[in-house]
Design a protein around this motif. Structure first.
Motif, PDB file in Angstrom:
ATOM      1  N   ARG A 118     -21.784  13.726  11.117  1.00 56.69           N
ATOM      2  CA  ARG A 118     -21.030  11.966  11.695  1.00 56.69           C
ATOM      3  C   ARG A 118     -21.797  10.941  10.974  1.00 56.69           C
ATOM      4  NH1 ARG A 118     -24.614  14.703  16.099  1.00 56.69           N
ATOM      5  NH2 ARG A 118     -23.990  15.259  17.569  1.00 56.69           N
ATOM      6  N   GLY A 119     -21.007   9.693  11.855  1.00 57.20           N
ATOM      7  CA  GLY A 119     -20.955   8.250  10.405  1.00 57.20           C
ATOM      8  C   GLY A 119     -20.331   9.182   9.242  1.00 57.20           C
ATOM      9  N   LEU A 120     -19.654   9.483   9.229  1.00 58.35           N
ATOM     10  CA  LEU A 120     -18.375   9.987   8.173  1.00 58.35           C
ATOM     11  C   LEU A 120     -18.808   8.508   6.956  1.00 58.35           C
ATOM     12  CD1 LEU A 120     -17.253  13.145   7.067  1.00 58.35           C
ATOM     13  CD2 LEU A 120     -15.101  11.248   7.567  1.00 58.35           C
ATOM     14  N   ARG A 121     -18.477   9.256   5.487  1.00 59.14           N
ATOM     15  CA  ARG A 121     -18.977   7.828   4.466  1.00 59.14           C
ATOM     16  C   ARG A 121     -18.351   8.758   2.802  1.00 59.14           C
ATOM     17  NH1 ARG A 121     -25.382   8.866   3.718  1.00 59.14           N
ATOM     18  NH2 ARG A 121     -26.198   7.601   6.510  1.00 59.14           N
ATOM     19  N   ALA A 122     -18.015   7.917   1.819  1.00 59.75           N
ATOM     20  CA  ALA A 122     -16.935   8.437   1.453  1.00 59.75           C
ATOM     21  C   ALA A 122     -17.669   9.871   0.375  1.00 59.75           C
ATOM     22  CB  ALA A 122     -16.594   6.757   0.227  1.00 59.75           C
ATOM     23  N   ALA A 150      -9.937   6.141   5.057  1.00 58.57           N
ATOM     24  CA  ALA A 150     -10.580   4.284   5.688  1.00 58.57           C
ATOM     25  C   ALA A 150      -8.607   4.658   5.229  1.00 58.57           C
ATOM     26  CB  ALA A 150     -10.768   3.946   4.818  1.00 58.57           C
ATOM     27  N   GLN A 151      -8.537   3.784   6.973  1.00 54.21           N
ATOM     28  CA  GLN A 151      -6.899   3.391   7.369  1.00 54.21           C
ATOM     29  C   GLN A 151      -6.775   2.027   6.856  1.00 54.21           C
ATOM     30  OE1 GLN A 151      -5.629   2.394  11.329  1.00 54.21           O
ATOM     31  NE2 GLN A 151      -4.217   4.333  10.999  1.00 54.21           N
ATOM     32  N   PRO A 152      -6.385   1.521   5.775  1.00 58.37           N
ATOM     33  CA  PRO A 152      -6.775  -0.105   5.662  1.00 58.37           C
ATOM     34  C   PRO A 152      -5.402  -0.884   6.657  1.00 58.37           C
ATOM     35  CG  PRO A 152      -4.775   1.111   4.666  1.00 58.37           C
ATOM     36  CD  PRO A 152      -5.556   2.567   5.300  1.00 58.37           C
ATOM     37  N   VAL A 173       6.770 -15.084  -5.002  1.00 55.80           N
ATOM     38  CA  VAL A 173       7.598 -15.364  -4.061  1.00 55.80           C
ATOM     39  C   VAL A 173       6.721 -14.961  -2.569  1.00 55.80           C
ATOM     40  CG1 VAL A 173       9.503 -16.380  -5.291  1.00 55.80           C
ATOM     41  CG2 VAL A 173       9.182 -14.041  -4.534  1.00 55.80           C
ATOM     42  N   ALA A 174       6.206 -13.561  -2.932  1.00 58.52           N
ATOM     43  CA  ALA A 174       6.008 -13.226  -2.053  1.00 58.52           C
ATOM     44  C   ALA A 174       4.370 -12.134  -1.922  1.00 58.52           C
ATOM     45  CB  ALA A 174       6.766 -12.514  -0.747  1.00 58.52           C
ATOM     46  N   ARG A 175       3.769 -12.015  -1.511  1.00 56.63           N
ATOM     47  CA  ARG A 175       2.494 -10.879  -1.435  1.00 56.63           C
ATOM     48  C   ARG A 175       2.452 -10.517  -0.260  1.00 56.63           C
ATOM     49  NH1 ARG A 175      -3.046 -14.722  -1.752  1.00 56.63           N
ATOM     50  NH2 ARG A 175      -2.126 -15.505   0.417  1.00 56.63           N
ATOM     51  N   CYS A 176       1.803  -9.326  -1.054  1.00 59.69           N
ATOM     52  CA  CYS A 176       1.185  -7.885   0.588  1.00 59.69           C
ATOM     53  C   CYS A 176      -0.175  -7.340   0.177  1.00 59.69           C
ATOM     54  CB  CYS A 176       2.484  -6.679   0.364  1.00 59.69           C
ATOM     55  SG  CYS A 176       2.641  -5.879   1.830  1.00 59.69           S
ATOM     56  N   VAL A 177      -0.721  -7.402   0.612  1.00 53.67           N
ATOM     57  CA  VAL A 177      -2.490  -6.620   1.113  1.00 53.67           C
ATOM     58  C   VAL A 177      -2.224  -5.898   1.995  1.00 53.67           C
ATOM     59  CG1 VAL A 177      -4.912  -7.154   0.202  1.00 53.67           C
ATOM     60  CG2 VAL A 177      -2.745  -9.180  -0.286  1.00 53.67           C
ATOM     61  N   SER A 178      -2.939  -4.416   1.056  1.00 49.38           N
ATOM     62  CA  SER A 178      -3.510  -3.541   1.550  1.00 49.38           C
ATOM     63  C   SER A 178      -4.744  -3.229   1.535  1.00 49.38           C
ATOM     64  CB  SER A 178      -2.758  -2.510   1.206  1.00 49.38           C
ATOM     65  OG  SER A 178      -3.381  -1.001   2.157  1.00 49.38           O
ATOM     66  N   SER A 179      -5.671  -3.687   2.596  1.00 44.84           N
ATOM     67  CA  SER A 179      -7.288  -3.777   2.462  1.00 44.84           C
ATOM     68  C   SER A 179      -8.225  -2.567   3.059  1.00 44.84           C
ATOM     69  CB  SER A 179      -7.481  -5.023   2.709  1.00 44.84           C
ATOM     70  OG  SER A 179      -6.821  -5.674   2.875  1.00 44.84           O
ATOM     71  N   GLU A 180      -9.416  -2.429   1.723  1.00 49.21           N
ATOM     72  CA  GLU A 180     -10.203  -1.310   2.955  1.00 49.21           C
ATOM     73  C   GLU A 180      -9.314  -0.368   2.930  1.00 49.21           C
ATOM     74  OE1 GLU A 180     -14.007  -2.428   2.279  1.00 49.21           O
ATOM     75  OE2 GLU A 180     -13.097  -4.061   1.640  1.00 49.21           O
ATOM     76  N   GLY A 181      -8.701   0.075   2.158  1.00 55.32           N
ATOM     77  CA  GLY A 181      -8.028   2.014   2.055  1.00 55.32           C
ATOM     78  C   GLY A 181      -8.793   2.819   1.319  1.00 55.32           C
ATOM     79  N   HIS A 204     -15.046  -3.920   0.738  1.00 53.23           N
ATOM     80  CA  HIS A 204     -15.961  -4.072   0.427  1.00 53.23           C
ATOM     81  C   HIS A 204     -17.058  -2.788   0.586  1.00 53.23           C
ATOM     82  CE1 HIS A 204     -13.896  -7.914   1.171  1.00 53.23           C
ATOM     83  NE2 HIS A 204     -15.240  -8.347   0.352  1.00 53.23           N
ATOM     84  N   GLN A 205     -16.519  -2.110   1.233  1.00 51.15           N
ATOM     85  CA  GLN A 205     -16.274  -0.786   1.910  1.00 51.15           C
ATOM     86  C   GLN A 205     -17.205   0.189   0.728  1.00 51.15           C
ATOM     87  OE1 GLN A 205     -16.652   0.805   6.012  1.00 51.15           O
ATOM     88  NE2 GLN A 205     -14.717  -0.601   6.260  1.00 51.15           N
ATOM     89  N   PRO A 206     -18.212   1.056   0.472  1.00 51.42           N
ATOM     90  CA  PRO A 206     -18.442   1.871  -0.614  1.00 51.42           C
ATOM     91  C   PRO A 206     -17.037   2.702  -0.344  1.00 51.42           C
ATOM     92  CG  PRO A 206     -19.951   1.360   0.188  1.00 51.42           C
ATOM     93  CD  PRO A 206     -19.479   1.026   1.468  1.00 51.42           C
ATOM     94  N   GLY A 207     -16.421   2.901  -1.639  1.00 50.19           N
ATOM     95  CA  GLY A 207     -15.673   4.455  -1.490  1.00 50.19           C
ATOM     96  C   GLY A 207     -14.188   3.617  -1.090  1.00 50.19           C
TER      97      GLY A 207
END
Length: 417
Positions: A118-122, A150-152, A173-181, A204-207
């Motif tokens: 449970r509570g899977l960690r990196a 981790a789904q970004p 001219v454009a920016r695309c961000v995929s966070s916390e993946g 922000h989350q480890p791993g």
């Protein structure tokens, strides 16, 4: 490890994790991966619960399972104890609360060593080994690779280009961000002509990781308002995420000149040139000039228009329109060739072959039509004359007949009285 055939009662009372540290004789010769049912790879999302399945199918002859052990291999290659289940003592964990044996119960036949995490960690991502210690067969094991995903979260937007003088160099001219993946997402753009600038930093989350991709293009009217798409691919997605963006790009003036119809002749009055501009933001200044410097006396600049009252020899030059906005300047040139007289007053030239052919054909058609009309008229006149002749003959015949009839009658008798 395998328990010896005759385990002293005192040792049976020890916790299972302590049993692992006792100097049992290894049974590597009897260790095999065949017979233990376990997946080669299992994946789970960060923070969720994942099940590591491990089962021992029924054997052909009587075999006693004395213990189930789970270990994991750290980055250095060392085997670390994770969980132990003993048929009498039950389960034992070095980190209680996160682990649980799914199907194993004290006092029951031990065939299912599946483990819930449970509570899977990196840091839980590793190779896990499930080992059944049996008597008298020895130990059987299987290894499972646990992947932690981790789904970004993803977003894309047009980049605000500052309103300051720009060089012709490309800008974001454009920016695309995929966070916390986890692992890092793969980001691409549908705008094939543009370049990209990508960076990756820890989340922000480890791993986890945050990927930022900038679309780089040269500001122009072709770039402004163009729809592009950011494509984000990740192992946790069933299909790629598509994020549409409409570019909002300011650009320096793009200029062209119109109004010259190649029919400017000496003495022509009231003609004009127009300075056509595409610009973002709007132009702030128009400047008309010629390659000689100043404008001719008969040319008057009025913003984007250049009015020419009378065409004279001084108009036979190249005009330049320069336009300025907040980002820079742009200009266009147009050479003017002045004619000496209008085209309709030019010396007449001989007819072309095609014109002569049209005249000949037209003349022949006219003559044929005239001949037809004359023949038709003569034909009608002939018929009318014949009709009149016939009518006149009938009258003459009647008169002659009357004369003959009157002459044949007896003459009147004289009155003898």
């Amino acid at each position: 490890m395998v328990l010896p055939p005759e385990l002293p009662p005192l040792l049976l009372s020890l916790p299972p994790l302590l049993l692992l540290s006792l100097p049992w004789v290894p049974t590597e010769a009897r260790t095999a991966t065949v017979g233990v049912l376990a997946p080669r790879e299992v994946s789970g999302l960060l923070g969720d619960t994942v099940e590591l399945s491990c089962k021992l199918p029924p054997l052909e002859h009587e075999v006693h399972v004395t213990q189930v052990t789970w270990t994991r291999q750290d980055a250095a290659g060392n085997e670390l104890n994770v969980a132990v289940f003993h048929p009498i003592q039950g389960a034992s964990f070095p980190e209680p609360g996160r682990l649980e044996f799914v199907g194993a119960r004290p006092g029951l036949e031990l065939r299912d060593g599946s483990l819930a995490l449970r509570g899977l960690r990196a840091q839980d991502e590793a190779n896990y080994t499930c080992r059944f210690a049996t008597f008298p067969e020895g130990s059987r094991s299987a290894r499972t690779w646990l992947r932690v995903l981790a789904q970004p979260e993803n977003k894309a937007e047009a980049e605000e280009v500052p309103l300051s003088p720009l060089s012709p160099e490309p800008v974001p001219v454009a920016r695309c961000v995929s966070s916390e993946g986890r692992p890092p997402a793969q980001v691409s753009w549908s705008h094939l002509d543009g370049k990209t600038n990508e960076s990756q930093v820890p989340g922000h989350q480890p791993g986890t990781y945050t990927v930022t991709s900038f679309l780089i293009a040269t500001p122009s009217s072709q770039t402004d308002g163009k729809p592009v798409t950011c494509r984000v691919e990740h192992e946790s997605f069933k299909e790629p995420i598509l994020l549409p963006v409409t570019l909002n790009v300011p650009y320096p003036p793009e200029v062209s000149i119109s109004g010259f119809d190649d029919n400017w002749y000496l003495g022509r009055r009231e003609v004009a040139l127009s300075c056509d501009v595409r610009s973002k933001p709007e132009p702030t200044d128009y400047d008309w000039s010629t390659t000689n410097g100043t404008l001719p006396p008969s040319a008057v600049a009025q913003g984007s228009q250049l009015l020419i009252q009378t065409v004279d020899e001084s108009i036979n030059t190249t005009f330049i329109c320069q336009v300025t906005n907040a980002l820079g300047t742009g200009q266009a040139e147009l050479p003017i060739l002045v004619r000496e007289e209008p085209p309709n007053q030019a010396p007449q030239q001989g007819l072309s072959t095609l014109g002569i052919a049209f005249l000949i054909v037209g003349g022949l058609v006219f003559l044929a039509l005239l001949a037809f009309l004359i023949r038709f008229w003569l034909s009608r006149r002939s018929r009318r004359d014949q009709h009149r002749s016939s009518a006149n003959g009938h009258v003459s015949y009647t008169v002659v007949a009357d004369i003959i009839a009157s002459s044949s009658e007896d003459p009147p008798k004289e009155n003898t009285k």
